[in-house]
Design an enzyme around this catalytic site. Sequence first.
Site, PDB file in Angstrom:
ATOM      1  N   GLU A 100       0.892  -1.065  -0.084  1.00  0.00           N
ATOM      2  CA  GLU A 100      -0.137  -0.086   0.113  1.00  0.00           C
ATOM      3  C   GLU A 100       0.905   1.423  -0.038  1.00  0.00           C
ATOM      4  OE1 GLU A 100      -2.785  -0.589  -0.661  1.00  0.00           O
ATOM      5  OE2 GLU A 100      -3.572  -2.382   0.543  1.00  0.00           O
ATOM      6  N   HIS A 117      -2.698   2.479   8.278  1.00  0.00           N
ATOM      7  CA  HIS A 117      -3.709   1.524   7.823  1.00  0.00           C
ATOM      8  C   HIS A 117      -3.804   0.410   8.493  1.00  0.00           C
ATOM      9  CE1 HIS A 117      -6.117  -0.881   5.305  1.00  0.00           C
ATOM     10  NE2 HIS A 117      -5.104  -1.834   4.973  1.00  0.00           N
ATOM     11  N   HIS A 176      -7.115  -2.694  10.157  1.00  0.00           N
ATOM     12  CA  HIS A 176      -8.546  -3.505   9.821  1.00  0.00           C
ATOM     13  C   HIS A 176      -9.353  -3.330  10.960  1.00  0.00           C
ATOM     14  CE1 HIS A 176      -6.217  -6.009   6.749  1.00  0.00           C
ATOM     15  NE2 HIS A 176      -6.221  -4.714   6.322  1.00  0.00           N
ATOM     16  N   GLU A 186     -16.751  12.228  22.670  1.00  0.00           N
ATOM     17  CA  GLU A 186     -15.292  12.298  21.926  1.00  0.00           C
ATOM     18  C   GLU A 186     -15.305  12.473  20.459  1.00  0.00           C
ATOM     19  OE1 GLU A 186     -13.343  11.738  24.687  1.00  0.00           O
ATOM     20  OE2 GLU A 186     -11.269  11.752  23.732  1.00  0.00           O
ATOM     21  N   HIS A 231     -12.886  -3.625   4.088  1.00  0.00           N
ATOM     22  CA  HIS A 231     -11.475  -3.744   4.335  1.00  0.00           C
ATOM     23  C   HIS A 231     -10.832  -3.296   5.688  1.00  0.00           C
ATOM     24  CE1 HIS A 231      -7.113  -3.885   2.248  1.00  0.00           C
ATOM     25  NE2 HIS A 231      -7.043  -3.790   3.404  1.00  0.00           N
TER      26      HIS A 231
HETATM   27  O1  2HA Z   1      -0.514  -4.763   4.409  1.00  0.00           O
HETATM   28  O2  2HA Z   1      -3.448  -4.516   4.822  1.00  0.00           O
HETATM   29  O3  2HA Z   1      -4.169  -3.531   2.489  1.00  0.00           O
HETATM   30  C1  2HA Z   1      -1.622  -5.707   4.066  1.00  0.00           C
HETATM   31  C2  2HA Z   1      -2.998  -4.997   3.962  1.00  0.00           C
HETATM   32  C3  2HA Z   1      -3.132  -4.443   2.793  1.00  0.00           C
HETATM   33 ZN    ZN Z   2      -5.574  -3.877   4.736  1.00  0.00          ZN
END
Ligand code: 2HA
Ligand code: ZN
Length: 275
Positions: free
Chosen positions: A116, A139, A141, A169, A210
Amino acid sequence: MTLFSESKYLKDLCDITFSSYEHGWDERNGGNVSIRLTEDDLSDFDDVSETKREYDLGFDASAVSGQYFLVTGSGRYFRNVIKRPELDAGLVRISDDGSKAELRWGFEDGAHPTSEFPTHLMSHIERLKADSSQRVVMHCHPTNFVALSFTQDLDERSISRLLWKMQAESLVVFPEGIGIIPYMTPGTNEIGKATAAKMADYRVVMWPHHGIFAVGSDPDETYGLIETVEKAALIYSQICAQGGSVKQEITDEQLHELADAFGVTGNPEFLDWNK
Ligand code: 2HA
Ligand code: ZN
């Protein structure tokens, strides 16, 4: 093997990747982080003058040529960065022509920057236009936030309002709300461009089904932003688990009062009542 660097930012990277893993937001190799370093920050690393390897970026990153980024490795696990930062993290310099990343430290067993990385760099470039102090892109999840992308309309206004109303908050921490892109294939320049376009107006972008992309001026702030968004989504999940019927909620008038009290400006397009 290079000794563990004294870099504050490397320690922060270890800290936020491990905390994110412990929250359950980074199964397997899920998640990636990049931190833009200034020349001053580089003295905490061993010699960074030599390029050890080069990686093609696949897009024109000349807007950040000559800049240095500490970044997690492709296929590497957030669970492990804290144990072996010199393998799972790397310090790269963007080449003068903006086409390559030059490895200056780390990735000692051959790793590459995260898949990414285009999205990270495009987001850094966009955020630098808005605020030159911004240096972190993260990033991961977050479970409850991702779940929202299945049960809610993918509408920035309604998801932002939902999260603002889950806790006092939220509005204070993300007054501009949440940007949302359509579902797209990860690891592509296309998702990078779509994410960066949202970063012009938002510091948090939802990748439906995602995860989340968030930006900030330092690792704690960026991580705290993700925690706050995910906590709001968790409260929503708990409300649903308790039957879903809400007896009372934070009103728009109270959102305005919050904004006034904390000196932030809520996105006027997302608030129902304007003074
Ligand atoms: O790095 O989360 O989106 C692995 C991920 C790809
Ligand atoms: Zn990811």
